[in-house]
Design a protein around this motif. Structure first.
Motif, mmCIF file in Angstrom:
data_model
loop_
_atom_site.group_PDB
_atom_site.id
_atom_site.type_symbol
_atom_site.label_atom_id
_atom_site.label_comp_id
_atom_site.label_asym_id
_atom_site.label_seq_id
_atom_site.Cartn_x
_atom_site.Cartn_y
_atom_site.Cartn_z
ATOM 1 N N GLN A 124 76.952 44.618 26.776
ATOM 2 C CA GLN A 124 76.247 43.378 26.445
ATOM 3 C C GLN A 124 76.055 43.310 24.930
ATOM 4 O O GLN A 124 75.376 44.147 24.353
ATOM 5 N N PHE A 125 76.659 42.323 24.291
ATOM 6 C CA PHE A 125 76.559 42.212 22.836
ATOM 7 C C PHE A 125 75.155 41.741 22.458
ATOM 8 O O PHE A 125 74.665 40.738 22.975
ATOM 9 N N GLY A 126 74.510 42.470 21.559
ATOM 10 C CA GLY A 126 73.155 42.090 21.147
ATOM 11 C C GLY A 126 72.157 42.343 22.268
ATOM 12 O O GLY A 126 72.337 43.216 23.102
ATOM 13 N N SER A 127 71.096 41.537 22.283
ATOM 14 C CA SER A 127 70.018 41.735 23.259
ATOM 15 C C SER A 127 70.368 41.113 24.598
ATOM 16 O O SER A 127 71.099 40.133 24.658
ATOM 17 N N GLY A 128 69.809 41.676 25.658
ATOM 18 C CA GLY A 128 70.031 41.087 26.970
ATOM 19 C C GLY A 128 69.764 42.047 28.103
ATOM 20 O O GLY A 128 69.018 43.020 27.949
ATOM 21 N N TRP A 129 70.410 41.780 29.225
ATOM 22 C CA TRP A 129 70.128 42.452 30.482
ATOM 23 C C TRP A 129 71.413 42.683 31.260
ATOM 24 O O TRP A 129 72.334 41.874 31.186
ATOM 25 N N ALA A 130 71.475 43.783 32.021
ATOM 26 C CA ALA A 130 72.549 43.995 32.994
ATOM 27 C C ALA A 130 71.900 43.978 34.375
ATOM 28 O O ALA A 130 70.781 44.487 34.537
ATOM 29 N N TRP A 131 72.591 43.388 35.341
ATOM 30 C CA TRP A 131 72.001 43.165 36.660
ATOM 31 C C TRP A 131 72.923 43.656 37.772
ATOM 32 O O TRP A 131 74.137 43.449 37.706
ATOM 33 N N LEU A 132 72.319 44.243 38.788
ATOM 34 C CA LEU A 132 72.979 44.421 40.072
ATOM 35 C C LEU A 132 72.443 43.274 40.915
ATOM 36 O O LEU A 132 71.222 43.097 41.028
ATOM 37 N N ALA A 133 73.352 42.458 41.476
ATOM 38 C CA ALA A 133 72.915 41.248 42.168
ATOM 39 C C ALA A 133 73.684 41.067 43.472
ATOM 40 O O ALA A 133 74.743 41.661 43.672
ATOM 41 N N LEU A 134 73.123 40.242 44.338
ATOM 42 C CA LEU A 134 73.740 39.936 45.621
ATOM 43 C C LEU A 134 74.272 38.513 45.572
ATOM 44 O O LEU A 134 73.525 37.573 45.319
ATOM 45 N N ASN A 135 75.587 38.377 45.809
ATOM 46 C CA ASN A 135 76.213 37.056 45.815
ATOM 47 C C ASN A 135 76.864 36.875 47.182
ATOM 48 O O ASN A 135 77.898 37.457 47.455
ATOM 49 N N GLY A 136 76.193 36.116 48.048
ATOM 50 C CA GLY A 136 76.676 35.998 49.430
ATOM 51 C C GLY A 136 76.507 37.335 50.131
ATOM 52 O O GLY A 136 75.414 37.873 50.209
ATOM 53 N N ASP A 137 77.619 37.919 50.598
ATOM 54 C CA ASP A 137 77.519 39.231 51.256
ATOM 55 C C ASP A 137 78.141 40.333 50.406
ATOM 56 O O ASP A 137 78.446 41.410 50.887
ATOM 57 N N LYS A 138 78.304 40.058 49.116
ATOM 58 C CA LYS A 138 78.901 41.025 48.180
ATOM 59 C C LYS A 138 77.936 41.347 47.051
ATOM 60 O O LYS A 138 77.157 40.499 46.621
ATOM 61 N N LEU A 139 78.011 42.586 46.556
ATOM 62 C CA LEU A 139 77.265 42.946 45.358
ATOM 63 C C LEU A 139 78.085 42.549 44.139
ATOM 64 O O LEU A 139 79.308 42.545 44.177
ATOM 65 N N GLU A 140 77.373 42.242 43.078
ATOM 66 C CA GLU A 140 78.023 41.816 41.839
ATOM 67 C C GLU A 140 77.270 42.421 40.668
ATOM 68 O O GLU A 140 76.060 42.617 40.740
ATOM 69 N N LEU A 142 76.359 41.686 36.723
ATOM 70 C CA LEU A 142 76.459 40.687 35.673
ATOM 71 C C LEU A 142 75.607 41.081 34.492
ATOM 72 O O LEU A 142 74.736 41.942 34.587
ATOM 73 N N LYS A 143 75.874 40.431 33.355
ATOM 74 C CA LYS A 143 75.033 40.642 32.177
ATOM 75 C C LYS A 143 74.621 39.276 31.663
ATOM 76 O O LYS A 143 75.350 38.296 31.822
ATOM 77 N N THR A 144 73.418 39.229 31.128
ATOM 78 C CA THR A 144 72.911 37.966 30.591
ATOM 79 C C THR A 144 72.372 38.213 29.186
ATOM 80 O O THR A 144 71.773 39.254 28.924
ATOM 81 N N ASP A 146 69.927 37.610 25.825
ATOM 82 C CA ASP A 146 68.557 37.229 25.464
ATOM 83 C C ASP A 146 67.642 37.226 26.686
ATOM 84 O O ASP A 146 67.508 38.219 27.349
ATOM 85 N N ALA A 147 67.015 36.049 26.987
ATOM 86 C CA ALA A 147 66.067 35.994 28.107
ATOM 87 C C ALA A 147 66.713 35.527 29.401
ATOM 88 O O ALA A 147 66.059 35.458 30.434
ATOM 89 N N LYS A 148 67.970 35.172 29.372
ATOM 90 C CA LYS A 148 68.626 34.606 30.564
ATOM 91 C C LYS A 148 68.481 35.524 31.769
ATOM 92 O O LYS A 148 68.479 36.742 31.644
ATOM 93 N N THR A 149 68.385 34.898 32.938
ATOM 94 C CA THR A 149 68.163 35.640 34.168
ATOM 95 C C THR A 149 68.886 34.954 35.315
ATOM 96 O O THR A 149 68.959 33.725 35.342
ATOM 97 N N PRO A 150 69.427 35.728 36.270
ATOM 98 C CA PRO A 150 70.067 35.097 37.430
ATOM 99 C C PRO A 150 69.080 34.264 38.246
ATOM 100 O O PRO A 150 69.483 33.405 39.021
ATOM 101 N N LEU A 151 67.796 34.499 38.052
ATOM 102 C CA LEU A 151 66.763 33.773 38.790
ATOM 103 C C LEU A 151 66.863 32.263 38.570
ATOM 104 O O LEU A 151 66.514 31.486 39.441
ATOM 105 N N SER A 152 67.356 31.848 37.391
ATOM 106 C CA SER A 152 67.389 30.415 37.107
ATOM 107 C C SER A 152 68.598 29.728 37.744
ATOM 108 O O SER A 152 68.878 28.574 37.485
ATOM 109 N N GLY A 153 69.308 30.421 38.572
ATOM 110 C CA GLY A 153 70.443 29.823 39.286
ATOM 111 C C GLY A 153 71.602 30.789 39.255
ATOM 112 O O GLY A 153 72.196 31.006 38.214
#
Length: 198
Positions: A124-140, A142-144, A146-153
């Protein structure tokens, strides 16, 4: 009107040492996280966000440039509360069976999943977050930025790693890779991630 609460840490400030020192936790939680919550509470006084739960504030202010200060502080308040739960003393190790099965079917194995998570966090370039997430029936993974979060969609977050410099600089200086790998191996709260599958 109830202000957005500053949640307690789920463990003692020294509990994550030596991977994350009490000194880092004291600054990260007590100064950075608290400031996001305090700033958000000031920003939403008398606004349409005043009585909303934190998650709703994030969704309602996401991708709206005129509300970026509200979004950034709300998302960072939520991301941090989620990050503390993503860690636990004597964490890491073997994930619970349901999560392990999903790691195997999504990535080919637990180690492959950990490797992808580490790669996302380190990359992740600069500041941010790495996430383990559930997309349908698969794990994914992702990285976001600054403040971005998968919670917002997006996919449902299961676990996160904070890669803002304040998360690791006192302990690791510029060695982000050492922080990330130590966190995954020794602190990752796979039980919390598995609970979020439900």
């Amino acid at each position: 009107m109830e202000p957005i609460a500053f949640p307690p840490l789920p463990y003692d400030q020294g509990a994550l040492a030596p991977v994350i020192s009490a000194n880092t936790l004291s600054f990260h939680y007590g100064k950075h996280h608290k400031t996001y919550v305090d700033t958000l509470n000031k920003l939403i006084v008398g606004s349409e966000f005043a009585d909303m739960p934190l998650e709703n504030i994030i969704k309602a202010s996401s991708d709206q440039p005129e509300r970026s200060a509200i979004f950034n502080n709300a998302a960072q308040a939520w991301n941090h509360a989620f990050y503390w739960k993503s860690l636990r003393p004597k964490g890491g190790g073997e994930p619970p069976a349901a999560l392990k099965r999903m790691m195997e079917s999504s990535f080919g194995g637990v180690d492959a999943c950990k490797k992808e998570l580490s790669k996302a966090a380190v990359g992740q370039f600069g500041s941010g977050w790495a996430w383990l997430a559930l997309n349908g029936d698969k794990l994914e993974i992702l990285k976001t930025p600054d403040a971005k979060t998968p919670l917002s969609g997006g996919p449902k977050p299961l676990l996160t790693i904070d890669v803002w410099e304040h998360a690791y600089y006192l302990d690791y200086q510029n060695r982000r890779v050492d922080y990330v790998n130590a966190l995954i191996d020794k602190l990752a709260n796979w039980e919390f991630a598995a609970k979020n599958l439900e």
